[in-house]
Design an enzyme around this catalytic site. Sequence first.
Site, mmCIF file in Angstrom:
data_model
loop_
_atom_site.group_PDB
_atom_site.id
_atom_site.type_symbol
_atom_site.label_atom_id
_atom_site.label_comp_id
_atom_site.label_asym_id
_atom_site.label_seq_id
_atom_site.Cartn_x
_atom_site.Cartn_y
_atom_site.Cartn_z
ATOM 1 N N HIS A 1 -7.283 4.827 2.744
ATOM 2 C CA HIS A 1 -6.678 4.646 1.422
ATOM 3 C C HIS A 1 -6.726 5.896 0.563
ATOM 4 C CE1 HIS A 1 -5.682 0.411 1.701
ATOM 5 N NE2 HIS A 1 -6.742 0.313 2.480
ATOM 6 N N GLU B 1 -16.139 3.668 4.621
ATOM 7 C CA GLU B 1 -14.817 4.032 4.111
ATOM 8 C C GLU B 1 -14.983 4.995 2.942
ATOM 9 O OE1 GLU B 1 -13.722 -0.529 4.899
ATOM 10 O OE2 GLU B 1 -12.424 0.381 3.399
ATOM 11 N N ASN C 1 0.830 -1.216 0.000
ATOM 12 C CA ASN C 1 0.000 0.000 0.000
ATOM 13 C C ASN C 1 0.859 1.258 0.000
ATOM 14 O OD1 ASN C 1 -2.465 -1.496 0.247
ATOM 15 N ND2 ASN C 1 -1.961 -1.828 2.397
ATOM 16 N N HIS D 1 -14.237 -2.389 6.401
ATOM 17 C CA HIS D 1 -13.050 -3.076 6.923
ATOM 18 C C HIS D 1 -13.352 -3.787 8.246
ATOM 19 C CE1 HIS D 1 -8.842 -3.170 8.539
ATOM 20 N NE2 HIS D 1 -8.531 -3.259 7.257
ATOM 21 N N LYS E 1 -0.103 3.355 5.084
ATOM 22 C CA LYS E 1 -0.330 3.184 3.649
ATOM 23 C C LYS E 1 0.514 4.208 2.878
ATOM 24 C CE LYS E 1 -3.874 0.291 4.828
ATOM 25 N NZ LYS E 1 -4.958 0.167 5.786
HETATM 26 C C1 LIG Z 1 -5.492 -0.671 6.705
HETATM 27 C C2 LIG Z 1 -6.819 -0.219 7.156
HETATM 28 C C3 LIG Z 1 -7.064 -0.012 8.508
HETATM 29 C C4 LIG Z 1 -6.072 -0.388 9.560
HETATM 30 O O1 LIG Z 1 -5.055 0.526 9.663
HETATM 31 P P1 LIG Z 1 -3.677 0.086 10.357
HETATM 32 O O2 LIG Z 1 -3.031 1.361 10.718
HETATM 33 O O3 LIG Z 1 -2.946 -0.713 9.355
HETATM 34 O O4 LIG Z 1 -4.044 -0.726 11.558
HETATM 35 C C5 LIG Z 1 -8.278 0.517 8.859
HETATM 36 N N1 LIG Z 1 -9.213 0.809 7.936
HETATM 37 C C6 LIG Z 1 -9.010 0.586 6.625
HETATM 38 C C7 LIG Z 1 -10.071 0.930 5.652
HETATM 39 C C8 LIG Z 1 -7.812 0.053 6.202
HETATM 40 O O5 LIG Z 1 -7.624 -0.214 4.917
#
Ligand SMILES: *Cc1c(COP(=O)(O)O)cnc(C)c1O
Length: 392
Positions: A216, A184, A53, A139, A244
Amino acid sequence: MTSGTNNNKLEFIEKELQEREKNNNLRQLNSIEPQDAVTIVKNGKTLINFSSNDYLGLSKHPQIIAASHDYLNRYGTGSTASRLVAGTYDIHEKLEEKIAKLCGKEAALLCNTGFQANTTIIPTLVDNKSLVLCDRLVHNSILQGILLSKARWKRYKHNDLSHLEILLKKSVSQGYNRILIVTETVFSMEGDRSDVDALIQLSQQYNTLLYLDDAHALGIMGKEGMGLTAYKSGIDISLGTFGKAMGSFGAFITTSKVMRNYLINCCPGFIYTTALPPAVIGSINAGFDIIPNLDKEREYLLQQVDYLQNKLRKLGYQVICSSSPIIPVIIGNKKKALQLSRFLENNGILATTIRPPTVPKNTDRIRLVLSSQHQPEHIDYLINLMKQYYEF
Ligand SMILES: *Cc1c(COP(=O)(O)O)cnc(C)c1O
């Protein structure tokens, strides 16, 4: 009782693992060695990475690495306590102020990870007298947060805001103390986006709380890459992650001052955990200096997303219509998805499969992820292999 070798109390574990093996569902860790922003070594073999990512290649950015070193040298390896005890350094507070300003919000609060933030903030906002409405494909961390909250919850069809409105209409008069909408902005396994303005409008019309996970989008979308929720009012909490596009680790929310104060006082996952370490804060701080200047990289990245999607569709692949660097190629069956992934790996490309329950049944997929550091040759090489595989 003798402590025999037949350890029955662990039978459920054996059963679960055997069941998973039988169904091609057994997950395993595979270690790799990172080389540069887009290549890794796995089992001695160099592979172009289409699964990370790290959308802008910032995990290997020299200025970010230097900033991380600098904070490490000045502040030490750990922050030594939770934020409320003795773990708030000037660098934590300055970073929060900087983030709030860059995102056009009143306040920001650092969280240790995105997963942790979703699982602990949601239960701090709603309780067993509340209702949560979420997208069907949110998620897992959001689901865990909802379950922990003990609120009633309903899912609306993916990105179907008219379905959300039907649920809102039905629910407003049912005596809930609060209604929370959570979704999201860019879906982690689909790569598509939700309509942020329409969500804000619905939230205002039905007087609900609104929580948007912008994990994202940060770094690659919105004004200066500050995400799809930046500069928008009417969102109670938006979550961003540093793991990410930021190429680092951790998470943050942007919110109002009063909500920040409430969470500092009432959110267990903020209160009872050690603050993010200085080296991480250094890398994030530098990342926020760099990201606003990467418009060209963002433009290139989204062009390549279009290019790759179109090529794959022309070859006959089922590609979810993505408006982000996440390009899911639906294979539909575990064995075939694993086979394609293995074929790519044998030919120098890392592209991992995503299987249920992470995604809905029969939508096993290869989740291709582009970075602005992928060169056109890398992408054409991938397309060429996908062509060979399809024709074979
Ligand atoms: C990766 C992700 C998370 C988790 O974040 P981390 O910091 O890796 O724990 C939460 N929500 C979404 C939509 C994600 O893609």
